[in-house]
Design a protein around this motif. Structure first.
Motif, PDB file in Angstrom:
ATOM      1  N   LYS A 182      60.924   2.834  46.850  1.00 50.77           N
ATOM      2  CA  LYS A 182      61.395   1.403  47.179  1.00 50.77           C
ATOM      3  C   LYS A 182      62.963   1.381  47.259  1.00 50.77           C
ATOM      4  O   LYS A 182      63.466   1.440  46.306  1.00 50.77           O
ATOM      5  CB  LYS A 182      60.690   0.464  46.144  1.00 50.77           C
ATOM      6  N   VAL A 183      63.389   0.855  48.552  1.00 45.97           N
ATOM      7  CA  VAL A 183      64.891   0.570  48.737  1.00 45.97           C
ATOM      8  C   VAL A 183      64.940  -0.650  48.925  1.00 45.97           C
ATOM      9  O   VAL A 183      64.575  -1.091  50.151  1.00 45.97           O
ATOM     10  CB  VAL A 183      65.286   1.837  49.566  1.00 45.97           C
ATOM     11  N   HIS A 184      65.466  -1.669  48.272  1.00 42.77           N
ATOM     12  CA  HIS A 184      65.560  -2.950  48.242  1.00 42.77           C
ATOM     13  C   HIS A 184      66.968  -3.628  47.643  1.00 42.77           C
ATOM     14  O   HIS A 184      67.156  -3.138  46.716  1.00 42.77           O
ATOM     15  CB  HIS A 184      64.290  -3.766  47.696  1.00 42.77           C
ATOM     16  N   ASP A 185      67.247  -4.735  48.340  1.00 43.09           N
ATOM     17  CA  ASP A 185      68.488  -5.664  47.733  1.00 43.09           C
ATOM     18  C   ASP A 185      69.618  -4.700  47.437  1.00 43.09           C
ATOM     19  O   ASP A 185      70.420  -4.978  46.513  1.00 43.09           O
ATOM     20  CB  ASP A 185      67.879  -6.207  46.281  1.00 43.09           C
ATOM     21  N   GLN A 225      76.939   6.716  59.255  1.00 44.52           N
ATOM     22  CA  GLN A 225      75.729   6.862  59.760  1.00 44.52           C
ATOM     23  C   GLN A 225      74.738   5.733  59.336  1.00 44.52           C
ATOM     24  O   GLN A 225      75.065   4.542  58.958  1.00 44.52           O
ATOM     25  CB  GLN A 225      75.093   8.253  59.208  1.00 44.52           C
ATOM     26  N   ALA A 226      73.555   5.903  59.456  1.00 43.75           N
ATOM     27  CA  ALA A 226      72.549   4.701  59.082  1.00 43.75           C
ATOM     28  C   ALA A 226      72.404   4.562  57.428  1.00 43.75           C
ATOM     29  O   ALA A 226      72.456   5.245  56.706  1.00 43.75           O
ATOM     30  CB  ALA A 226      71.120   5.236  59.607  1.00 43.75           C
ATOM     31  N   ALA A 227      72.086   3.115  57.219  1.00 43.64           N
ATOM     32  CA  ALA A 227      71.734   2.776  55.819  1.00 43.64           C
ATOM     33  C   ALA A 227      70.803   3.608  55.275  1.00 43.64           C
ATOM     34  O   ALA A 227      70.619   4.034  54.084  1.00 43.64           O
ATOM     35  CB  ALA A 227      71.617   1.458  55.914  1.00 43.64           C
ATOM     36  N   LEU A 228      69.658   3.693  56.099  1.00 44.85           N
ATOM     37  CA  LEU A 228      68.368   4.463  55.616  1.00 44.85           C
ATOM     38  C   LEU A 228      68.218   5.619  56.594  1.00 44.85           C
ATOM     39  O   LEU A 228      68.067   5.308  57.540  1.00 44.85           O
ATOM     40  CB  LEU A 228      67.257   3.590  55.421  1.00 44.85           C
ATOM     41  N   SER A 245      56.296   7.548  51.888  1.00 41.92           N
ATOM     42  CA  SER A 245      55.689   6.597  51.630  1.00 41.92           C
ATOM     43  C   SER A 245      56.470   5.632  50.910  1.00 41.92           C
ATOM     44  O   SER A 245      57.268   6.037  49.860  1.00 41.92           O
ATOM     45  CB  SER A 245      54.348   6.506  51.172  1.00 41.92           C
ATOM     46  N   GLY A 246      56.715   4.204  51.333  1.00 38.30           N
ATOM     47  CA  GLY A 246      57.866   3.365  50.479  1.00 38.30           C
ATOM     48  C   GLY A 246      58.044   2.042  51.422  1.00 38.30           C
ATOM     49  O   GLY A 246      57.328   1.866  52.338  1.00 38.30           O
ATOM     50  N   SER A 247      59.201   1.612  51.029  1.00 35.23           N
ATOM     51  CA  SER A 247      59.712   0.202  51.780  1.00 35.23           C
ATOM     52  C   SER A 247      61.217   0.243  51.533  1.00 35.23           C
ATOM     53  O   SER A 247      61.829   0.780  50.886  1.00 35.23           O
ATOM     54  CB  SER A 247      59.046  -1.046  51.072  1.00 35.23           C
ATOM     55  N   PHE A 248      61.570  -0.203  52.845  1.00 34.47           N
ATOM     56  CA  PHE A 248      63.068  -0.698  52.985  1.00 34.47           C
ATOM     57  C   PHE A 248      63.212  -2.288  53.216  1.00 34.47           C
ATOM     58  O   PHE A 248      62.921  -2.818  54.340  1.00 34.47           O
ATOM     59  CB  PHE A 248      63.941  -0.173  54.028  1.00 34.47           C
ATOM     60  N   SER A 249      63.741  -2.886  52.198  1.00 33.16           N
ATOM     61  CA  SER A 249      63.409  -4.624  52.267  1.00 33.16           C
ATOM     62  C   SER A 249      64.681  -5.316  51.638  1.00 33.16           C
ATOM     63  O   SER A 249      64.989  -4.808  50.615  1.00 33.16           O
ATOM     64  CB  SER A 249      61.979  -4.890  51.727  1.00 33.16           C
ATOM     65  N   ASN A 250      64.730  -6.226  52.207  1.00 31.00           N
ATOM     66  CA  ASN A 250      65.842  -7.307  51.703  1.00 31.00           C
ATOM     67  C   ASN A 250      67.198  -6.678  51.321  1.00 31.00           C
ATOM     68  O   ASN A 250      67.670  -7.157  50.460  1.00 31.00           O
ATOM     69  CB  ASN A 250      65.086  -8.057  50.444  1.00 31.00           C
ATOM     70  N   ASN A 251      67.452  -5.708  52.060  1.00 31.13           N
ATOM     71  CA  ASN A 251      68.893  -5.336  52.072  1.00 31.13           C
ATOM     72  C   ASN A 251      69.832  -6.085  53.011  1.00 31.13           C
ATOM     73  O   ASN A 251      69.320  -6.573  54.028  1.00 31.13           O
ATOM     74  CB  ASN A 251      68.792  -3.654  52.361  1.00 31.13           C
ATOM     75  N   THR A 252      71.011  -5.908  52.713  1.00 26.48           N
ATOM     76  CA  THR A 252      72.198  -6.635  53.439  1.00 26.48           C
ATOM     77  C   THR A 252      72.848  -5.497  53.967  1.00 26.48           C
ATOM     78  O   THR A 252      73.316  -4.565  53.356  1.00 26.48           O
ATOM     79  CB  THR A 252      72.997  -7.669  52.513  1.00 26.48           C
ATOM     80  N   ILE A 253      73.211  -5.560  55.173  1.00 28.51           N
ATOM     81  CA  ILE A 253      73.826  -4.543  56.178  1.00 28.51           C
ATOM     82  C   ILE A 253      74.857  -5.115  56.971  1.00 28.51           C
ATOM     83  O   ILE A 253      74.770  -6.281  57.835  1.00 28.51           O
ATOM     84  CB  ILE A 253      72.888  -3.687  56.840  1.00 28.51           C
ATOM     85  N   PHE A 276      56.027   3.842  55.911  1.00 28.75           N
ATOM     86  CA  PHE A 276      57.234   3.543  55.389  1.00 28.75           C
ATOM     87  C   PHE A 276      57.749   2.029  56.106  1.00 28.75           C
ATOM     88  O   PHE A 276      58.079   2.073  57.358  1.00 28.75           O
ATOM     89  CB  PHE A 276      58.608   4.562  55.537  1.00 28.75           C
ATOM     90  N   SER A 277      57.546   1.007  55.266  1.00 27.50           N
ATOM     91  CA  SER A 277      57.629  -0.281  56.022  1.00 27.50           C
ATOM     92  C   SER A 277      59.109  -0.711  55.725  1.00 27.50           C
ATOM     93  O   SER A 277      59.785  -0.378  55.003  1.00 27.50           O
ATOM     94  CB  SER A 277      56.751  -1.387  55.109  1.00 27.50           C
ATOM     95  N   VAL A 278      59.454  -1.324  56.706  1.00 30.18           N
ATOM     96  CA  VAL A 278      60.977  -2.042  56.976  1.00 30.18           C
ATOM     97  C   VAL A 278      60.794  -3.569  57.165  1.00 30.18           C
ATOM     98  O   VAL A 278      60.048  -3.972  58.136  1.00 30.18           O
ATOM     99  CB  VAL A 278      61.743  -1.467  58.023  1.00 30.18           C
ATOM    100  N   SER A 279      61.304  -4.349  56.223  1.00 35.45           N
ATOM    101  CA  SER A 279      61.161  -5.854  56.413  1.00 35.45           C
ATOM    102  C   SER A 279      62.183  -6.472  55.540  1.00 35.45           C
ATOM    103  O   SER A 279      62.869  -6.109  54.800  1.00 35.45           O
ATOM    104  CB  SER A 279      59.822  -6.172  55.742  1.00 35.45           C
ATOM    105  N   ASN A 280      62.362  -7.763  56.269  1.00 33.10           N
ATOM    106  CA  ASN A 280      63.278  -8.766  55.601  1.00 33.10           C
ATOM    107  C   ASN A 280      64.782  -8.079  55.368  1.00 33.10           C
ATOM    108  O   ASN A 280      65.291  -8.653  54.295  1.00 33.10           O
ATOM    109  CB  ASN A 280      62.685  -9.390  54.498  1.00 33.10           C
ATOM    110  N   ASN A 281      65.170  -7.240  56.146  1.00 32.63           N
ATOM    111  CA  ASN A 281      66.632  -7.084  56.004  1.00 32.63           C
ATOM    112  C   ASN A 281      67.433  -7.840  56.620  1.00 32.63           C
ATOM    113  O   ASN A 281      66.958  -8.479  57.806  1.00 32.63           O
ATOM    114  CB  ASN A 281      66.855  -5.483  56.603  1.00 32.63           C
TER     115      ASN A 281
END
Length: 496
Positions: free
Chosen positions: A301-304, A312-315, A322-330, A349-354
């Protein structure tokens, strides 16, 4: 319980050693004694000892053996053609208020020891024979190293191997030199806490990285400032690892350099990467591997987090995970994700609410973004957040106080405020400017709302309100929930 004094300038090994005026002269004299639980060995400030100090005997949990200093002036210094302080099998030892420098081996070496505390120790220019680790512990239990400084050493700042129960607290490592040197190298250890340290490899001679965790189990890395090196934190294979609220920057020695990397040398399970400020480097969080090894990479879980100034890319995810990338500020200009098409197609691996912002210091103000943040957390009965209200009926110019968490609950009785509005709540809290006032919050949920009457409408009747979304978790980030704080302002009581 006896106190022994050692003074290299005025002492004599013919003395009894139990008074400042009858101090010993050498550490070897102390080694000839059979120290007992509760005994202390105090080295005179200003003394210089050109010998290795071997600790042979153990204290008890209630009465440890203490090695420290006395007097005024500069801390006593140990130089050695071997290690500075060396011990095998000793338990219940405290070492404090010393300096160790110019040793061929480690500043402090402990093997198969238990219940050691090292505090307020300065270590410089050790490892002259290229031995690993200014501070080295192997095959040991319950070791705490705190408030100590390591600088300009050859090899790793800390070398920890097969230790159960290791704490690194509020230490400073500056420039651990060498092509294989990290500020912290920790192998096959468990029950790990690395908190509040300042680790700077910016000017080290060909450093490898800042923190290298190899097969950690039950590790927390939080509230550290990590600078320089080829990587910030390499935690390639482990289980139950939390990396949170760190400031990680300056990791741009190579095109592959990363702030946090995992997945390369073994199974990686249950990682929570949250609340970090990752900036001035190449990649952000990297889930990758050399070749295509069949390792598990599950529940990452990569979040907040906040990402800015990355080439390069944040992720990056280019191996099955398996996991998630959510609610990050970029910050704008930084690529959010680089995920292999096969992983995208697998939907593991879901990506949401960034959120992308022009400046990471600026709060997002979009009502759409606030709505998404407020509904981000799925229903989770392990953590329950309840709506909060602040009613302002009169105002004296002082802040209006409350706590967001006092009506919330969690199964483990732990609650942490992780997000407020659209931003991560850092270790120093967070201040946001709202429509009618400013609000400051901290991780414990305390808030202080200060009304700005110049922002209120001129119509003195009725009321106005504004809302702030917030997110909480149970300290592990495995369970979370979110709700809102509504500030209701009665104009007739304020402006009439």
């Amino acid at each position: 319980m006896t106190v022994y004094y050692v003074n290299s300038a005025t002492g004599s090994d013919r003395n009894g050693g139990t008074g400042q005026n009858s101090a010993f002269a050498t550490l070897s004299k102390v080694e000839s004694l059979k120290l007992k639980p509760g005994d202390s060995v105090l080295l005179a400030k200003g003394s210089v000892f050109n010998e290795q100090f071997d600790i042979k005997y153990s204290g008890s949990e209630s009465a440890p053996i203490k090695i420290g200093s006395y007097g005024t002036g500069a801390a006593p210094v140990i130089h050695s053609s071997g290690d500075g302080i060396h011990s095998l099998y000793a338990s219940n030892i405290v070492i404090e208020n010393l300096k160790i420098s110019n040793t061929a081996g480690a500043g402090i070496y402990g093997g198969s020891v238990t219940n050691w505390t090292v505090r307020d120790v300065e270590i410089a220019k050790t490892g002259l024979s290229e031995n690993a680790g200014a501070v080295t512990f192997r095959s040991s239990k319950n070791v705490t190293i705190e408030d100590s400084k390591i600088s300009d050493v050859r090899g790793d700042g800390f070398w920890i191997e097969k230790v159960t129960g290791i704490k690194l607290l509020n230490n400073t490592v500056t420039n651990a030199h060498g092509a294989t040197a990290d500020a912290v190298q920790m192998n096959d250890s468990s029950n790990i806490l690395i908190r509040g340290n300042h680790l700077d490899q910016t000017h080290a001679d060909s450093p490898k990285g800042v923190i290298a965790l190899v097969r950690p189990v039950n590790a927390v890395v939080e509230d550290n400032t990590l600078t320089g090196g080829s990587f910030g934190i390499s935690a390639q294979a482990g289980k139950n690892v939390a990396i949170r609220d760190n400031d990680i920057s300056g990791f741009h020695g190579y095109s592959w350099s990363f702030a946090v990397g995992l997945g390369d040398t073994g199974d990686t399970r249950d990682y929570d990467i949250a609340g970090n400020h990752i900036h001035d480097g190449a990649w952000g969080v990297v889930i990758s591997a050399a070749g295509s090894p069949s390792y598990d990479r599950t529940n990452i879980k990569v979040h907040d987090n906040v990402f800015d100034d990355l080439s390069q890319a944040a992720l990056k995810v280019d191996r099955p995970a398996s996991g998630s990338f959510s609610n990050n500020t970029i910050e704008s200009g930084v690529t959010a994700t680089s995920i292999s098409p096969s992983i995208v197609d697998a939907h593991t691996f879901s990506v949401s609410n960034n959120h992308t912002v022009a400046n990471v210091e600026t709060a997002l103000a979009s009502p759409v973004a606030k709505t998404a943040a407020a509904t981000e957390a799925a229903a989770d009965p392990a953590v329950v957040a309840v709506h909060d209200n602040l009613k302002i009926l009169s105002d004296t110019g002082a802040a209006h106080h409350g706590n967001l968490l006092e009506n919330d609950s969690s199964d483990n009785d732990t609650l942490v405020l992780r997000r407020f509005g659209d931003e991560t709540v850092g270790k120093h809290g967070l201040t946001l400017t709202g429509e009618y006032g400013d609000i400051h919050v901290d991780r414990e949920g305390n808030y202080a709302y200060t009304l700005d009457e110049t922002k209120l409408p001129t119509d003195h009747s009725g009321h106005v309100s504004e809302s702030f979304s917030y997110g909480v978790n149970d300290g592990t980030s495995h369970h979370s929930d979110g709700d809102t704080l509504t500030v209701l302002i009665h104009l007739d009581g304020l402006l009439s």
